[in-house]
Scaffold this active site. Structure first.
Site, PDB file in Angstrom:
ATOM      1  N   HIS A 205      -7.481  -9.792   4.460  1.00 32.45           N
ATOM      2  CA  HIS A 205      -6.326  -9.564   5.344  1.00 32.45           C
ATOM      3  C   HIS A 205      -6.515  -8.277   6.125  1.00 32.45           C
ATOM      4  O   HIS A 205      -7.382  -7.463   5.806  1.00 32.45           O
ATOM      5  CB  HIS A 205      -5.027  -9.459   4.523  1.00 32.45           C
ATOM      6  CG  HIS A 205      -4.996  -8.244   3.639  1.00 32.45           C
ATOM      7  ND1 HIS A 205      -5.711  -8.156   2.466  1.00 32.45           N
ATOM      8  CD2 HIS A 205      -4.365  -7.047   3.782  1.00 32.45           C
ATOM      9  CE1 HIS A 205      -5.524  -6.976   1.920  1.00 32.45           C
ATOM     10  NE2 HIS A 205      -4.714  -6.268   2.700  1.00 32.45           N
ATOM     11  N   ASP A 207      -3.959  -4.974   7.346  1.00 30.52           N
ATOM     12  CA  ASP A 207      -2.630  -4.435   7.023  1.00 30.52           C
ATOM     13  C   ASP A 207      -1.798  -4.436   8.305  1.00 30.52           C
ATOM     14  O   ASP A 207      -2.273  -4.019   9.363  1.00 30.52           O
ATOM     15  CB  ASP A 207      -2.738  -3.019   6.445  1.00 30.52           C
ATOM     16  CG  ASP A 207      -3.418  -3.010   5.081  1.00 30.52           C
ATOM     17  OD1 ASP A 207      -3.499  -4.081   4.447  1.00 30.52           O
ATOM     18  OD2 ASP A 207      -3.876  -1.938   4.653  1.00 30.52           O
ATOM     19  N   HIS A 262     -10.041  -6.514   5.126  1.00 30.97           N
ATOM     20  CA  HIS A 262     -10.546  -6.074   3.824  1.00 30.97           C
ATOM     21  C   HIS A 262     -10.056  -6.994   2.719  1.00 30.97           C
ATOM     22  O   HIS A 262      -9.151  -7.812   2.941  1.00 30.97           O
ATOM     23  CB  HIS A 262     -10.154  -4.615   3.563  1.00 30.97           C
ATOM     24  CG  HIS A 262      -8.674  -4.333   3.697  1.00 30.97           C
ATOM     25  ND1 HIS A 262      -8.030  -4.214   4.912  1.00 30.97           N
ATOM     26  CD2 HIS A 262      -7.709  -4.167   2.755  1.00 30.97           C
ATOM     27  CE1 HIS A 262      -6.745  -3.979   4.717  1.00 30.97           C
ATOM     28  NE2 HIS A 262      -6.515  -3.948   3.415  1.00 30.97           N
ATOM     29  N   ARG A 273      -9.216  -1.790 -12.265  1.00 30.58           N
ATOM     30  CA  ARG A 273      -9.126  -1.008 -11.026  1.00 30.58           C
ATOM     31  C   ARG A 273      -7.650  -0.732 -10.782  1.00 30.58           C
ATOM     32  O   ARG A 273      -6.815  -1.627 -10.923  1.00 30.58           O
ATOM     33  CB  ARG A 273      -9.687  -1.813  -9.853  1.00 30.58           C
ATOM     34  CG  ARG A 273      -9.411  -1.178  -8.467  1.00 30.58           C
ATOM     35  CD  ARG A 273      -9.997  -2.018  -7.332  1.00 30.58           C
ATOM     36  NE  ARG A 273      -9.583  -1.522  -6.022  1.00 30.58           N
ATOM     37  CZ  ARG A 273     -10.197  -0.544  -5.359  1.00 30.58           C
ATOM     38  NH1 ARG A 273     -11.263   0.051  -5.886  1.00 30.58           N
ATOM     39  NH2 ARG A 273      -9.764  -0.155  -4.173  1.00 30.58           N
TER      40      ARG A 273
HETATM   41  C1  LIG Z   1       1.220 -12.922   2.275  1.00 28.40           C
HETATM   42  C2  LIG Z   1       1.810 -11.813   2.573  1.00 28.40           C
HETATM   43  C3  LIG Z   1       1.868 -10.626   1.654  1.00 28.40           C
HETATM   44  C4  LIG Z   1       2.170  -9.494   2.620  1.00 28.40           C
HETATM   45  C5  LIG Z   1       3.173 -10.175   3.501  1.00 28.40           C
HETATM   46  C6  LIG Z   1       2.441 -11.457   3.874  1.00 28.40           C
HETATM   47  O1  LIG Z   1       3.286 -12.479   4.343  1.00 28.40           O
HETATM   48  C7  LIG Z   1       1.359 -11.125   4.917  1.00 28.40           C
HETATM   49  C8  LIG Z   1       0.939  -9.628   4.833  1.00 28.40           C
HETATM   50  C9  LIG Z   1       0.871  -9.124   3.392  1.00 28.40           C
HETATM   51  C10 LIG Z   1       0.775  -7.608   3.324  1.00 28.40           C
HETATM   52  C11 LIG Z   1      -0.661  -7.054   3.324  1.00 28.40           C
HETATM   53  C12 LIG Z   1      -0.587  -5.524   3.312  1.00 28.40           C
HETATM   54  C13 LIG Z   1       0.406  -4.988   2.283  1.00 28.40           C
HETATM   55  O2  LIG Z   1      -0.151  -5.111   0.980  1.00 28.40           O
HETATM   56  C14 LIG Z   1       1.751  -5.767   2.346  1.00 28.40           C
HETATM   57  C15 LIG Z   1       2.801  -5.093   1.458  1.00 28.40           C
HETATM   58  C16 LIG Z   1       2.199  -5.898   3.762  1.00 28.40           C
HETATM   59  O3  LIG Z   1       2.999  -5.221   4.356  1.00 28.40           O
HETATM   60  O4  LIG Z   1       1.596  -6.987   4.334  1.00 28.40           O
HETATM   61  C17 LIG Z   1       1.479  -7.220   2.044  1.00 28.40           C
HETATM   62  C18 LIG Z   1       2.685  -8.173   2.009  1.00 28.40           C
HETATM   63  C19 LIG Z   1       3.241  -8.340   0.596  1.00 28.40           C
HETATM   64  O5  LIG Z   1       2.477  -8.272  -0.386  1.00 28.40           O
HETATM   65  O6  LIG Z   1       4.451  -8.584   0.485  1.00 28.40           O
HETATM   66  O1  LIG Z   2      -5.863  -2.667  -4.068  1.00 26.00           O
HETATM   67  C1  LIG Z   2      -6.686  -2.397  -3.200  1.00 26.00           C
HETATM   68  O2  LIG Z   2      -7.654  -1.692  -3.417  1.00 26.00           O
HETATM   69  C2  LIG Z   2      -6.473  -2.940  -1.786  1.00 26.00           C
HETATM   70  C3  LIG Z   2      -5.275  -3.851  -1.687  1.00 26.00           C
HETATM   71  C4  LIG Z   2      -4.800  -4.035  -0.290  1.00 26.00           C
HETATM   72  O3  LIG Z   2      -5.581  -4.116   0.622  1.00 26.00           O
HETATM   73  C5  LIG Z   2      -3.365  -4.107  -0.028  1.00 26.00           C
HETATM   74  O4  LIG Z   2      -2.556  -4.017  -0.984  1.00 26.00           O
HETATM   75  O5  LIG Z   2      -2.987  -4.255   1.164  1.00 26.00           O
HETATM   76 FE   LIG Z   3      -4.605  -4.123   2.545  1.00 25.76          FE
END
Ligand SMILES: C=C1C[C@]23C[C@@]1(O)CC[C@H]2[C@@]12CC[C@H](O)[C@@](C)(C(=O)O1)[C@H]2[C@@H]3C(=O)O
Ligand SMILES: O=C(O)CCC(=O)C(=O)O
Ligand SMILES: [Fe+2]
Length: 340
Positions: A205, A207, A262, A273
């Protein structure tokens, strides 16, 4: 200083030499800002050393995290299920994504941390205090990096990016990820399919936010994807912070920066981890649009104007690996078919 990391797995068919940038924040400001901009353009990712975040703030955060994840499952569930905030196990987001991890996802304002802490810790005021101190330190680090980015881009208002995450109504969040070590290692070795499924800690994904600041313990697993599709392991180092450009910063720089794809693969058979991650985000009503200095007739705006709230609605309706920013491209962008 940009020091190449040892990346043994890259000495394979594709021969481009890769050195993930390691940037020394004690360098002279004008040199530093150029190095950071270059890393954001080429990789959307870099490591920082000499970051100035006190060791005690980091070690206290690590201890609170380890204490939480060491609890019995029934106790941890008291802080869940994730709404998306709270304790989660294996389910990521709301659309069926899974990973071999447990996590705590928190909003960063002290009031919400204080409320959540009650279900997380036996000593909620200590937990809140440690998390607030950590968040303040990494927010300051993010703002410093964002100011340097603005300087490196020759934008007159140096706070054009940092003011969004300094805003009292910012929508930043904080995450603790815990990846248990691989179990049944021998059985997994014999079954490639089972092996591949079991090892995915956190799927590919980008961020969505402006800037991400990640720290981990000394256990590896994080990988970034280069533009040619090559996955590069990021060697773990508890003394550095990893910085990721998020989708919002990619849009604000009119695609000049890349947001690094990443993932985390669980590879350690002995030690878990643990990573702590700050995601710097703007207020819900803030507009995310290319800054005027990076738009010209030669470089027309690649992205529509959208609010952070609109972007959030979109990404929560998508899967982890979807290219969410593509949905906000303008017609000016001829490269509609390319992913992210
Ligand atoms: C599948 C998902 C988890 C996420 C929200 C989403 O719909 C798409 C983006 C995901 C992500 C990736 C980065 C961060 O870890 C996170 C908190 C974010 O803002 O976008 C996660 C979301 C999540 O885990 O709720
Ligand atoms: O846990 C990690 O080292 C990366 C996880 C990550 O990319 C995320 O939470 O968005
Ligand atoms: Fe991430």
């Amino acid at each position: 200083m940009v020091v190449p990391s040892p990346t043994p797995s890259l000495r394979t068919k594709k021969t481009r030499a890769v050195g993930i940038p390691i940037i020394d924040l004690s360098l002279e400001r004008s040199v530093l800002s150029q190095k950071i901009v270059q890393a954001c353009e080429e990789y959307g990712f870099f490591k920082v050393v000499n970051h100035g975040v006190p060791r005690e703030i980091i070690s206290s955060m690590e201890k609170e995290g380890s204490d939480f994840f060491a609890k019995r499952s029934s106790e941890k569930q008291r802080a869940g299920p994730p709404s998306p905030f709270g304790y989660g196990c294996k389910n990521i987001g709301f659309n069926g994504d899974k990973g071999e991890l447990e996590y705590l996802l928190l909003q960063t304002d002290p009031a919400s941390i204080s409320e959540r802490s009650k279900a997380i810790s036996n000593n909620p005021s200590k937990f809140s205090c440690v998390v607030n101190d950590y968040i303040q330190a990494v927010r300051d680090l993010s703002c410093e990096i964002l100011d340097l980015i603005a300087e490196g881009l020759w934008v007159p208002d140096n706070s054009v990016f940092s003011k969004l995450i300094r805003d009292a109504h910012n929508d930043s969040c904080f995450r603790l990820n815990y990846y248990p070590p691989l179990k049944h290692f021998r059985e997994l070795e014999l079954s490639p399919k089972l092996n591949a499924d079991t090892r995915m800690g956190f799927g590919e994904h980008t961020d969505p936010q402006i800037l991400t600041i990640l720290r981990s313990n000394d256990v590896g697993g994080l990988q970034i994807c280069l533009d040619d599709g090559l996955w590069v392991p990021v060697l773990p180092d508890p003394n550095v912070f990893c910085v990721f450009v998020g989708d919002a910063l990619k849009a604000m720089t009119n695609g000049r920066f890349v947001s690094a794809s990443h993932r985390v693969l669980v590879t350690n058979t002995i030690k878990p981890r643990m990573s702590t991650i700050y995601f710097g985000a703007p207020p819900l009503d803030a507009y995310i649009s290319p800054i005027p200095e990076l738009v010209s007739p030669q470089k027309p705006s690649l992205y529509k104007h959208f609010t952070w709230s609109e972007f959030k609605k979109t990404f929560y309706s998508l899967r982890l690996g979807d290219c969410r920013l593509d949905l906000f491209k303008t017609l000016m962008c001829s490269d509609k078919t390319s992913s992210c």
